[in-house]
Design an enzyme around this catalytic site. Structure first.
Site, PDB file in Angstrom:
ATOM      1  N   TYR A 144      16.179  27.602 -48.057  1.00 41.81           N
ATOM      2  CA  TYR A 144      16.558  28.939 -47.577  1.00 41.81           C
ATOM      3  C   TYR A 144      16.936  28.850 -46.094  1.00 41.81           C
ATOM      4  O   TYR A 144      17.998  29.308 -45.674  1.00 41.81           O
ATOM      5  CB  TYR A 144      15.380  29.890 -47.830  1.00 41.81           C
ATOM      6  N   LYS A 148      20.278  29.507 -43.853  1.00 40.49           N
ATOM      7  CA  LYS A 148      20.325  30.522 -42.776  1.00 40.49           C
ATOM      8  C   LYS A 148      20.996  29.903 -41.539  1.00 40.49           C
ATOM      9  O   LYS A 148      21.693  30.581 -40.788  1.00 40.49           O
ATOM     10  CB  LYS A 148      18.920  31.032 -42.419  1.00 40.49           C
TER      11      LYS A 148
HETATM   12  N1  LIG Z   1      11.558  39.483 -44.409  1.00 38.52           N
HETATM   13  C1  LIG Z   1      11.397  38.676 -43.336  1.00 38.52           C
HETATM   14  O1  LIG Z   1      10.276  38.426 -42.869  1.00 38.52           O
HETATM   15  C2  LIG Z   1      12.602  38.084 -42.691  1.00 38.52           C
HETATM   16  C3  LIG Z   1      13.878  38.316 -43.176  1.00 38.52           C
HETATM   17  N2  LIG Z   1      14.967  37.785 -42.531  1.00 38.52           N
HETATM   18  C4  LIG Z   1      16.307  38.070 -43.028  1.00 38.52           C
HETATM   19  O2  LIG Z   1      16.482  39.476 -43.065  1.00 38.52           O
HETATM   20  C5  LIG Z   1      17.392  39.841 -44.092  1.00 38.52           C
HETATM   21  C6  LIG Z   1      16.781  40.930 -44.934  1.00 38.52           C
HETATM   22  O3  LIG Z   1      15.579  40.450 -45.513  1.00 38.52           O
HETATM   23  P1  LIG Z   1      14.730  41.353 -46.492  1.00 38.52           P
HETATM   24  O4  LIG Z   1      15.068  42.763 -46.301  1.00 38.52           O
HETATM   25  O5  LIG Z   1      13.326  40.890 -46.356  1.00 38.52           O
HETATM   26  O6  LIG Z   1      15.284  40.860 -47.909  1.00 38.52           O
HETATM   27  P2  LIG Z   1      15.428  41.671 -49.285  1.00 38.52           P
HETATM   28  O7  LIG Z   1      15.403  40.647 -50.360  1.00 38.52           O
HETATM   29  O8  LIG Z   1      14.440  42.771 -49.353  1.00 38.52           O
HETATM   30  O9  LIG Z   1      16.882  42.322 -49.171  1.00 38.52           O
HETATM   31  C7  LIG Z   1      18.065  41.619 -49.346  1.00 38.52           C
HETATM   32  C8  LIG Z   1      19.003  42.455 -50.208  1.00 38.52           C
HETATM   33  O10 LIG Z   1      20.217  41.707 -50.396  1.00 38.52           O
HETATM   34  C9  LIG Z   1      20.550  41.755 -51.783  1.00 38.52           C
HETATM   35  N3  LIG Z   1      21.390  40.626 -52.180  1.00 38.52           N
HETATM   36  C10 LIG Z   1      20.983  39.365 -52.480  1.00 38.52           C
HETATM   37  N4  LIG Z   1      22.037  38.629 -52.858  1.00 38.52           N
HETATM   38  C11 LIG Z   1      23.122  39.432 -52.809  1.00 38.52           C
HETATM   39  C12 LIG Z   1      24.487  39.242 -53.119  1.00 38.52           C
HETATM   40  N5  LIG Z   1      24.959  38.076 -53.569  1.00 38.52           N
HETATM   41  N6  LIG Z   1      25.345  40.275 -52.957  1.00 38.52           N
HETATM   42  C13 LIG Z   1      24.886  41.479 -52.524  1.00 38.52           C
HETATM   43  N7  LIG Z   1      23.603  41.722 -52.227  1.00 38.52           N
HETATM   44  C14 LIG Z   1      22.718  40.704 -52.371  1.00 38.52           C
HETATM   45  C15 LIG Z   1      19.194  41.715 -52.448  1.00 38.52           C
HETATM   46  O11 LIG Z   1      19.261  42.036 -53.827  1.00 38.52           O
HETATM   47  P3  LIG Z   1      18.200  41.300 -54.812  1.00 38.52           P
HETATM   48  O12 LIG Z   1      16.857  41.816 -54.413  1.00 38.52           O
HETATM   49  O13 LIG Z   1      18.638  41.681 -56.164  1.00 38.52           O
HETATM   50  O14 LIG Z   1      18.334  39.817 -54.538  1.00 38.52           O
HETATM   51  C16 LIG Z   1      18.435  42.736 -51.611  1.00 38.52           C
HETATM   52  O15 LIG Z   1      18.708  44.045 -52.024  1.00 38.52           O
HETATM   53  C17 LIG Z   1      17.729  38.556 -44.835  1.00 38.52           C
HETATM   54  O16 LIG Z   1      18.940  38.037 -44.363  1.00 38.52           O
HETATM   55  C18 LIG Z   1      16.586  37.615 -44.451  1.00 38.52           C
HETATM   56  O17 LIG Z   1      17.020  36.276 -44.478  1.00 38.52           O
HETATM   57  C19 LIG Z   1      14.819  37.042 -41.400  1.00 38.52           C
HETATM   58  C20 LIG Z   1      13.585  36.781 -40.888  1.00 38.52           C
HETATM   59  C21 LIG Z   1      12.377  37.263 -41.489  1.00 38.52           C
END
Ligand SMILES: NC(=O)C1=CN([C@@H]2O[C@H](COP(=O)(O)OP(=O)(O)OC[C@H]3O[C@@H](n4cnc5c(N)ncnc54)[C@H](OP(=O)(O)O)[C@@H]3O)[C@@H](O)[C@H]2O)C=CC1
Ligand SMILES: CC(C)CCC[C@@H](C)[C@H]1CC[C@H]2C3=C(CC[C@]12C)[C@@]1(C)CCC(=O)[C@@H](C)[C@@H]1CC3
Length: 346
Positions: A144, A148
């Protein structure tokens, strides 16, 4: 004309807007008077003020309608780290992000704000007050994170002032808050199954946990300060709560706040690490027969037993960032938001 320009400046698309961070982004953007489109693979909430576009971000043609007339795109979609699917991470985070960049350019979006991660520099060893100048991890902690890094490089190198296209990346760390499907639920699940007895190491390692509203605040400031000649163009910024805490004190506070016992026995870091490594090896040998996803992994031992906290001075200097919710208040709000995970007192 002036009114049209002003409203176009306040029209944005949140890619990944159905996710944990994405939903909080949408709520704050609406409060601030933005017109909001959501592009996501799923629709997880209803809101009359939001226009939803469902699709896979790897498909540029599917993205284009969601980006028409928009001045800022926030890209916070990613497969969940727990999906542990190397091909999917590569496809969505790397190839998909290329499609996002192309679609933004084609649709005439001026600003792209990526949600990256502070983990892009973490290799499983101590980072104390790390700045954005640290090099990308040569050995990222998992697939992952590997993607990133690729994603962040792709977005930052797409910054193109000559063509009025500006990009920046926010690197949050340890996001938590109401509706987070990861940190608190995983922790409580581990406690329920009796796995939260041990503190890995001496328990003094400091880590950043960042309240989701502070992360949102950082994204919005980034979008508002990203313009020709600004220091944000093509650069990454740590966004944290600016209050690093001992990892195990934070975990204990969540556990006790939901009526679970905190861990009290210490296990040396190296012992925990090699036990987790041994467990992974055993599960790998058994994998042709049975697939088991362990809670106790070398990566989690590294996250739980090392220092990893980051300086957000650059965000303070270049975009006027300051956390809007303190860690204490953030933990209280988070605990109150999980009544269903609270253990009934005996
Ligand atoms: N949570 C954390 O602690 C941290 C998060 N981040 C980054 O922050 C961002 C948000 O994270 P977070 O809110 O926790 O993640 P979530 O999984 O809650 O949200 C991500 C969303 O993107 C959707 N998604 C995934 N693949 C696709 C695709 N191919 N096309 C369209 N939509 C898609 C997911 O759908 P589905 O659920 O169906 O996959 C989900 O709704 C990410 O980029 C993550 O890498 C960075 C540091 C820390
Ligand atoms: C601060 C991080 C960058 C982001 C937090 C992500 C969390 C979901 C995990 C990070 C460390 C994890 C962890 C456990 C649960 C999930 C995390 C908090 C355990 C408590 C799970 C049970 C165990 O076996 C422990 C050894 C894990 C310690 C680390």
């Amino acid at each position: 004309m002036a009114t049209h320009l002003r409203s176009a400046g306040k029209k944005c698309t949140v890619i990944g807007g159905s996710g944990f961070l994405g939903q909080h982004m949408v709520e704050q953007l609406l409060k601030k008077g933005y017109t909001v489109n959501v592009f996501d693979i799923q629709k997880r909430f209803d809101n009359d003020r939001v226009q939803f576009f469902l699709g896979d971000l790897c498909d540029k043609e599917a993205l284009l309608p969601a980006l028409q007339g928009v001045s800022v795109a926030f890209h916070c979609a990613s497969p969940a780290p727990s999906s542990d699917n190397r091909e999917l991470f590569y496809k969505v985070n790397f190839m998909g992000t290329k499609a996002v960049v192309e679609a933004c350019k084609e649709a005439g979006v001026q600003k792209l704000v990526l949600t990256s991660s502070a983990s892009v520099v973490f290799e499983g060893t101590d980072i104390k007050n790390g700045s954005e100048d640290l090099p990308y991890a040569k050995k990222p902690i998992d697939y992952y994170t590997e993607t990133k890094i690729l994603q962040e490089k792709e977005v930052l190198s797409a910054n193109d002032p000559g063509n009025n296209f500006f990009t920046t990346a926010i690197r949050p760390h340890g996001i938590f808050g109401p509706r987070d499907p990861q940190l608190v639920p995983i922790l409580i699940q581990a406690a329920k199954s009796g796995k939260m007895k041990f503190i890995i190491g001496d328990g003094k390692n400091l880590v950043d946990f960042t309240y989701v509203e502070n992360v949102v605040h950082g994204h919005i400031l980034a979008a508002e300060n990203l313009q020709k000649g600004s220091a944000l163009c093509g650069k990454a910024f740590h966004i944290t709560n600016d209050e690093p805490v001992p990892f195990w004190a934070f975990m204990s506070r969540i556990l006790t706040g939901l009526n679970y016992d905190p861990p009290k026995y210490h296990i040396p870091y190296w012992l925990a690490y090699y036990l987790a490594l041994f467990l992974s090896l055993v599960l790998w040998l058994l994998s042709p027969l049975v697939t088991i996803k362990p809670t106790f992994t070398p990566m989690r031992v590294a996250l739980a037993g090392t220092f990893h906290y980051y300086s957000c001075e650059r965000a303070k200097r270049d975009m006027g960032y300051k956390p809007v919710v303190s860690l204490d208040e953030a933990i209280d709000r988070t605990l109150q938001s999980y009544p269903h995970l609270r253990r009934a007192k005996a």
